[in-house]
Design a protein around this motif. Structure first.
Motif, PDB file in Angstrom:
ATOM      1  N   ASP A  49       8.736  40.393  27.909  1.00 54.49           N
ATOM      2  CA  ASP A  49       8.458  39.876  26.530  1.00 54.49           C
ATOM      3  C   ASP A  49       7.829  38.821  26.325  1.00 54.49           C
ATOM      4  OD1 ASP A  49      10.499  38.322  26.713  1.00 54.49           O
ATOM      5  OD2 ASP A  49      11.753  38.786  25.144  1.00 54.49           O
ATOM      6  N   LYS A 118      15.697  44.167  32.463  1.00 58.19           N
ATOM      7  CA  LYS A 118      16.030  42.808  32.495  1.00 58.19           C
ATOM      8  C   LYS A 118      16.502  42.511  30.905  1.00 58.19           C
ATOM      9  CE  LYS A 118      13.391  38.998  32.875  1.00 58.19           C
ATOM     10  NZ  LYS A 118      13.595  38.441  31.562  1.00 58.19           N
ATOM     11  N   GLU A 183      16.029  30.547  34.856  1.00 57.76           N
ATOM     12  CA  GLU A 183      14.930  30.031  34.269  1.00 57.76           C
ATOM     13  C   GLU A 183      15.199  28.401  33.789  1.00 57.76           C
ATOM     14  OE1 GLU A 183      12.705  32.071  31.280  1.00 57.76           O
ATOM     15  OE2 GLU A 183      11.331  30.403  30.646  1.00 57.76           O
TER      16      GLU A 183
HETATM   17  O1  KIV Z   1       9.382  37.569  29.475  1.00 61.32           O
HETATM   18  C1  KIV Z   1       9.010  36.873  30.560  1.00 61.32           C
HETATM   19  O2  KIV Z   1       7.906  36.864  31.190  1.00 61.32           O
HETATM   20  C2  KIV Z   1      10.202  36.431  31.411  1.00 61.32           C
HETATM   21  C3  KIV Z   1       9.854  35.398  32.558  1.00 61.32           C
HETATM   22  C4  KIV Z   1       9.559  34.242  32.092  1.00 61.32           C
HETATM   23  C5  KIV Z   1      10.911  35.500  33.631  1.00 61.32           C
HETATM   24  O3  KIV Z   1      11.367  36.786  31.093  1.00 61.32           O
END
Ligand code: KIV
Length: 266
Positions: A49, A118, A183
């Protein structure tokens, strides 16, 4: 990176960890880029996202919708021959109720054909993750800096509360995630999370002690110039390449050099 044409599967995440083979993940948002990343041998494409920032030009990811994720997820899934495709669940698509979370995750998996979803958060999301895992939905977790909580966290900052990050990671593991992103935590904490959980960790700004690494594509390619996070690394300067190519094209159109004979029909 070793290339192997067999599709990267859910089981390959735990096998990679067991064999000490690093998992390579990159974000992708469209068909041509996903195809290049897949052909380069990237194991996992994350339709992040983060597209709210790097594609839509917003200051954060909070306005990204489930429909946006499905739109981009379909393009990436269609391009990936070998890579495992994970699609992010956006802000407020899994917070209101478990039923809502299941419905949105189901839509994302069905409509994009992605391999997994995710979501962000640890202890507070463990119940939802357990319901999703019970429904057969492969869930990747995300602890440490969780960008959807940027307003509560007071900015995109390194997360140093080791007890909280470790408890979040354990809660997600127990709830049934198959892997988790870690992260923006100190490298020592990234390593500790990796040693206390049994599922593979994918770090971004979490040091070399994770089981894999993920970068945002636009950072990796040098397409995002408005910020340069310390944890990312540019492997190309694509914004300059684009400006240079477009500038040469503009000059040739203006001078009459383009289109030439070779670009014209008789
Ligand atoms: O949204 C995204 O790109 C992510 C990455 C930073 C892991 O969650």
């Amino acid at each position: 990176m070793t290339r192997d044409d067999k599709p990267f599967t859910l089981d390959d995440f735990s096998k990679a960890r067991a064999n000490g083979r690093k998992i390579v993940m990159v974000t992708a948002y469209d068909h041509p880029m996903a195809r290049c990343l897949d052909e380069a041998g990237v194991d996992c494409l994350l339709v992040g996202d983060s597209l709210g920032m790097v594609v839509q030009g917003k200051a954060d990811s909070l306005s990204v919708t489930v429909d946006d994720m499905i739109y981009h997820g379909k393009m990436v899934r269609a391009a990936a021959r070998r890579a495992f495709v994970v699609v992010d669940m956006p802000f407020l698509s899994y917070h209101i109720s478990d039923e809502d979370a299941l419905r949105n995750a189901g839509r994302i998996l069905r409509e994009t054909g992605a391999n997994a979803v995710k979501l962000e958060g640890g202890q507070s999301r463990a119940g939802t993750v357990a319901r999703m895992a019970d429904a057969g939905i492969p869930v990747m977790g995300h602890v440490g800096l969780t960008p959807q909580s940027v307003r509560r966290l007071g900015g995109f900052k390194v997360q140093r509360d080791a007890d909280a990050v470790l408890a979040d990671a354990k809660a997600l593991e127990e709830a049934g995630v198959f892997s988790m992103v870690v992260e923006c935590v100190p490298a020592g904490l990234g390593h500790r999370v990796t040693s206390v959980v049994a599922v593979p960790t994918i770090g971004i700004g979490a040091g070399p002690g994770c089981d894999g690494q993920v970068l945002v594509l636009h950072d990796l390619l040098g397409l995002e110039e408005s910020m340069r996070p310390k944890f990312s690394k540019r492997y190309a300067e694509m914004a300059s390449l684009v400006r240079d190519a477009a500038g040469r094209y503009a000059a040739e159109v203006r001078s009459g050099e383009f289109p030439g004979e070779g670009n014209s029909f008789r």
